[in-house]
Scaffold this motif. Structure first.
Motif, PDB file in Angstrom:
ATOM      1  N   ILE A 180       0.860  -1.184   0.000  1.00 58.31           N
ATOM      2  CA  ILE A 180       0.000   0.000   0.000  1.00 58.31           C
ATOM      3  C   ILE A 180       0.895   1.233   0.000  1.00 58.31           C
ATOM      4  O   ILE A 180       2.068   1.175   0.391  1.00 58.31           O
ATOM      5  N   LYS A 181       0.356   2.341  -0.399  1.00 58.84           N
ATOM      6  CA  LYS A 181       1.103   3.599  -0.463  1.00 58.84           C
ATOM      7  C   LYS A 181       1.487   4.060   0.932  1.00 58.84           C
ATOM      8  O   LYS A 181       0.786   3.782   1.913  1.00 58.84           O
ATOM      9  N   THR A 182       2.589   4.768   1.053  1.00 55.65           N
ATOM     10  CA  THR A 182       3.130   5.212   2.336  1.00 55.65           C
ATOM     11  C   THR A 182       2.145   6.094   3.085  1.00 55.65           C
ATOM     12  O   THR A 182       1.939   5.910   4.293  1.00 55.65           O
ATOM     13  N   THR A 183       1.517   7.058   2.411  1.00 58.09           N
ATOM     14  CA  THR A 183       0.583   7.955   3.099  1.00 58.09           C
ATOM     15  C   THR A 183      -0.623   7.186   3.645  1.00 58.09           C
ATOM     16  O   THR A 183      -1.088   7.448   4.752  1.00 58.09           O
ATOM     17  N   THR A 184      -1.090   6.213   2.881  1.00 56.45           N
ATOM     18  CA  THR A 184      -2.216   5.389   3.321  1.00 56.45           C
ATOM     19  C   THR A 184      -1.799   4.533   4.513  1.00 56.45           C
ATOM     20  O   THR A 184      -2.551   4.407   5.489  1.00 56.45           O
ATOM     21  N   ALA A 185      -0.599   3.946   4.457  1.00 55.72           N
ATOM     22  CA  ALA A 185      -0.100   3.100   5.551  1.00 55.72           C
ATOM     23  C   ALA A 185       0.049   3.918   6.832  1.00 55.72           C
ATOM     24  O   ALA A 185      -0.333   3.460   7.915  1.00 55.72           O
TER      25      ALA A 185
ATOM     26  N   LYS B 236      -1.531   6.709   7.658  1.00 53.80           N
ATOM     27  CA  LYS B 236      -2.862   7.066   8.125  1.00 53.80           C
ATOM     28  C   LYS B 236      -3.525   5.856   8.796  1.00 53.80           C
ATOM     29  O   LYS B 236      -4.159   5.988   9.853  1.00 53.80           O
ATOM     30  N   PHE B 237      -3.354   4.671   8.207  1.00 54.23           N
ATOM     31  CA  PHE B 237      -3.945   3.452   8.768  1.00 54.23           C
ATOM     32  C   PHE B 237      -3.312   3.125  10.119  1.00 54.23           C
ATOM     33  O   PHE B 237      -4.015   2.780  11.078  1.00 54.23           O
ATOM     34  N   ARG B 238      -1.985   3.239  10.234  1.00 59.54           N
ATOM     35  CA  ARG B 238      -1.301   2.964  11.510  1.00 59.54           C
ATOM     36  C   ARG B 238      -1.761   3.930  12.596  1.00 59.54           C
ATOM     37  O   ARG B 238      -1.964   3.547  13.752  1.00 59.54           O
ATOM     38  N   LYS B 239      -1.943   5.189  12.238  1.00 62.35           N
ATOM     39  CA  LYS B 239      -2.404   6.190  13.204  1.00 62.35           C
ATOM     40  C   LYS B 239      -3.819   5.842  13.698  1.00 62.35           C
ATOM     41  O   LYS B 239      -4.109   5.935  14.885  1.00 62.35           O
ATOM     42  N   TYR B 240      -4.657   5.400  12.775  1.00 67.64           N
ATOM     43  CA  TYR B 240      -6.017   5.000  13.146  1.00 67.64           C
ATOM     44  C   TYR B 240      -5.992   3.773  14.058  1.00 67.64           C
ATOM     45  O   TYR B 240      -6.744   3.699  15.027  1.00 67.64           O
ATOM     46  N   CYS B 241      -5.115   2.821  13.762  1.00 67.67           N
ATOM     47  CA  CYS B 241      -4.998   1.611  14.596  1.00 67.67           C
ATOM     48  C   CYS B 241      -4.593   1.977  16.022  1.00 67.67           C
ATOM     49  O   CYS B 241      -5.119   1.406  16.987  1.00 67.67           O
TER      50      CYS B 241
END
Length: 132
Positions: free
Chosen positions: A15-20, A22-27
């Motif tokens: 997955i793209k870095t910005t998406t990853a 954002k996803f890690r921050k949400y987790c």
């Protein structure tokens, strides 16, 4: 470790870095692992029959209609219970209590078997008491 998934092996996704990020921050925000967060998201979409591609407007209207139908169903059930169970029971209980009440006797205020020419004594006393 995620409960129930301890023995499963890991897979990698590209997955793209910005998406990853954002996803890690949400987790971190919801305090779940990345695997569990992604699993919860997929299950949420599947359970609610929601696609990330479509607008929530129509589904929210459908959900609102469904809730209103269920509320109307509950109201109908409550009215039926009141009509067929509560009111007849109350009526039956009231009739039982009416029958169980002791019959009230009328108070005897004067003798009814006196002679026609004779006046009862207590009436004369009352007249005297009222005149003073």
């Amino acid at each position: 470790m995620d409960k129930g998934y301890e023995n499963e092996r890991f897979e990698s996704l590209s997955i793209k870095t910005t998406t990853a990020n954002k996803f890690r921050k949400y987790c971190r925000k919801i305090s779940k692992s990345q695997s569990m967060t992604l699993l919860m998201m997929i299950e949420f979409f599947e359970d609610n029959k929601i696609s990330p591609m479509e607008s929530m407007g129509t589904n929210m209207e459908t959900l609102e209609r469904l809730i209103k139908k269920r509320i109307n169903g509950v109201i109908a059930i409550m009215k039926d219970i009141e009509k067929n169970q509560t009111k007849p029971t109350v009526t039956m209980m009231q009739s039982l209590f009416k029958e169980a009440e002791p019959k009230r006797k009328t108070l005897i205020l004067e003798k009814k078997d006196f002679k026609k020419n004779e006046k009862p004594h207590f009436h004369e006393e009352r007249k005297d008491a009222n005149e003073h």
